[in-house]
Scaffold this active site. Sequence first.
Site, PDB file in Angstrom:
ATOM      1  N   GLY A 130      13.395   6.119  29.989  1.00  0.00           N
ATOM      2  CA  GLY A 130      12.274   6.984  29.664  1.00  0.00           C
ATOM      3  C   GLY A 130      12.554   8.369  30.198  1.00  0.00           C
ATOM      4  O   GLY A 130      13.230   9.179  29.563  1.00  0.00           O
ATOM      5  N   PHE A 155       8.021   3.264  22.059  1.00  0.00           N
ATOM      6  CA  PHE A 155       6.968   4.294  22.026  1.00  0.00           C
ATOM      7  C   PHE A 155       7.332   5.447  21.093  1.00  0.00           C
ATOM      8  O   PHE A 155       7.102   6.619  21.410  1.00  0.00           O
ATOM      9  CB  PHE A 155       6.681   4.849  23.425  1.00  0.00           C
ATOM     10  CG  PHE A 155       6.442   3.828  24.496  1.00  0.00           C
ATOM     11  CD1 PHE A 155       5.665   2.707  24.246  1.00  0.00           C
ATOM     12  CD2 PHE A 155       6.973   3.985  25.768  1.00  0.00           C
ATOM     13  CE1 PHE A 155       5.432   1.765  25.240  1.00  0.00           C
ATOM     14  CE2 PHE A 155       6.741   3.056  26.766  1.00  0.00           C
ATOM     15  CZ  PHE A 155       5.965   1.929  26.500  1.00  0.00           C
ATOM     16  N   THR A 157       6.851   7.918  18.310  1.00  0.00           N
ATOM     17  CA  THR A 157       5.741   8.497  17.542  1.00  0.00           C
ATOM     18  C   THR A 157       6.069   8.555  16.058  1.00  0.00           C
ATOM     19  O   THR A 157       7.168   8.940  15.662  1.00  0.00           O
ATOM     20  CB  THR A 157       5.425   9.910  18.064  1.00  0.00           C
ATOM     21  OG1 THR A 157       5.058   9.830  19.441  1.00  0.00           O
ATOM     22  CG2 THR A 157       4.275  10.535  17.281  1.00  0.00           C
ATOM     23  N   GLY A 341     -24.370  10.328  31.729  1.00  0.00           N
ATOM     24  CA  GLY A 341     -24.280   9.059  31.022  1.00  0.00           C
ATOM     25  C   GLY A 341     -23.846   9.219  29.591  1.00  0.00           C
ATOM     26  O   GLY A 341     -23.112   8.384  29.041  1.00  0.00           O
ATOM     27  N   GLU A 364       6.705  14.323  26.488  1.00  0.00           N
ATOM     28  CA  GLU A 364       7.440  15.600  26.600  1.00  0.00           C
ATOM     29  C   GLU A 364       7.833  15.873  28.055  1.00  0.00           C
ATOM     30  O   GLU A 364       7.943  17.023  28.487  1.00  0.00           O
ATOM     31  CB  GLU A 364       6.618  16.773  26.049  1.00  0.00           C
ATOM     32  CG  GLU A 364       6.382  16.720  24.554  1.00  0.00           C
ATOM     33  CD  GLU A 364       7.600  17.036  23.727  1.00  0.00           C
ATOM     34  OE1 GLU A 364       8.598  17.500  24.292  1.00  0.00           O
ATOM     35  OE2 GLU A 364       7.559  16.821  22.506  1.00  0.00           O
TER      36      GLU A 364
END
Length: 383
Positions: A130, A155, A157, A341, A364
């Site tokens: 990674g 992973f 994209t 909330g 990145e």
Amino acid sequence: MALEADTMNELVETVARFVRERLRPLEARVADDDAIPERIRQEIADLGLFGLTIPQEYGGLGLDMEEEVRIALELGRTSPAFRSLVGTNNGIGSLGLILDGTEEQKARYLPRLATGELISSFALTEPEAGSDAGSLRTTARRVGDGYVLNGTKRFITNAPHAGLFTVFARTDAGREGGRGVSAFLIEAGTPGLSIGPADRKMGQKGSHTADVVLEDCHVPFAALLGGVENQGFRTAMKTLDRGRLHISAVCVAMAERLIEDSLAYAMERRQFGQPIAEFQLIQAMLADSRAEAYAARCMVMETARRRDAGQDVATEAACCKLFASEMVGRVADRAVQIHGGAGYMADYGIERFYRDARLFRIYEGTSQIQQIVIARNMIRAAS
């Protein structure tokens, strides 16, 4: 500047209006469906957003860094899925090809990337590689008139939709780190290349990632990016400054959107007989967010201009990525707090942006990698 000032200003306003009128109303639907409607994808293509940074001779707009940042500052004011759809075609998915591809490779792929006919993917990350990208294990073995690739990328994209993958693989096992790594342009549908199931993510719904699996994937010699072995890692590193500045601009845009929404809510929401915007502790959160977003915007614009002027901005780009990605996380947290909330409920969309923002500190280059880059460059400069 790639475009005349008036033309560029018109493009920025067109994108801002498109985001405001077409994309923002679809944010909840995209999150619920985990998909961008096809008609929106076509409108994005019709606006030329897939080819913002691709040179004009290949059908793109050829925007420089400052111009790209200006567009990212508009595209980033909505769900990041929309920006992600075009981001790879304009960034890491095309920049390596632009910088180091052969003329034949550029002519084959860049026009189709510019129109959105092809979606690109940048396949570097692996299960065991990674942040330490130089340790990748995917191999490319020379066989006959080409190469046979084996390995798994993680992973990645746009992998479920991509028509073109820039795949990094080790061509020289005897060279350590990134020195024995090459890049390959592999089209979807190539025998031996398969895509895993779409990942289930914490946020950024509508933007899809998946594994890319290579099992005895045979590609011709012409697929080798630039036609030169063991230059792939260097190509990947060349794309970093531009990618980091682009993501930094997107972080700024998301922060500005959250500040806008938080201010509007604080002026409408009443407690103890007055709008909560009148309470100084709410004002403090708004002011801190505004100051930090403004600082990040200035950093990104100044660094973009320096890059366009030909300066080495490796350190400054890392500073931008570190500060902007950490900043938007703080702004998102304050936005939830200001909404109380309501900020925790899906109806207002604030919790969605809170989850979306978290990824910016990871891809990145993680914040920790940026710190290492900055510090090492400082030490090198002082030596």
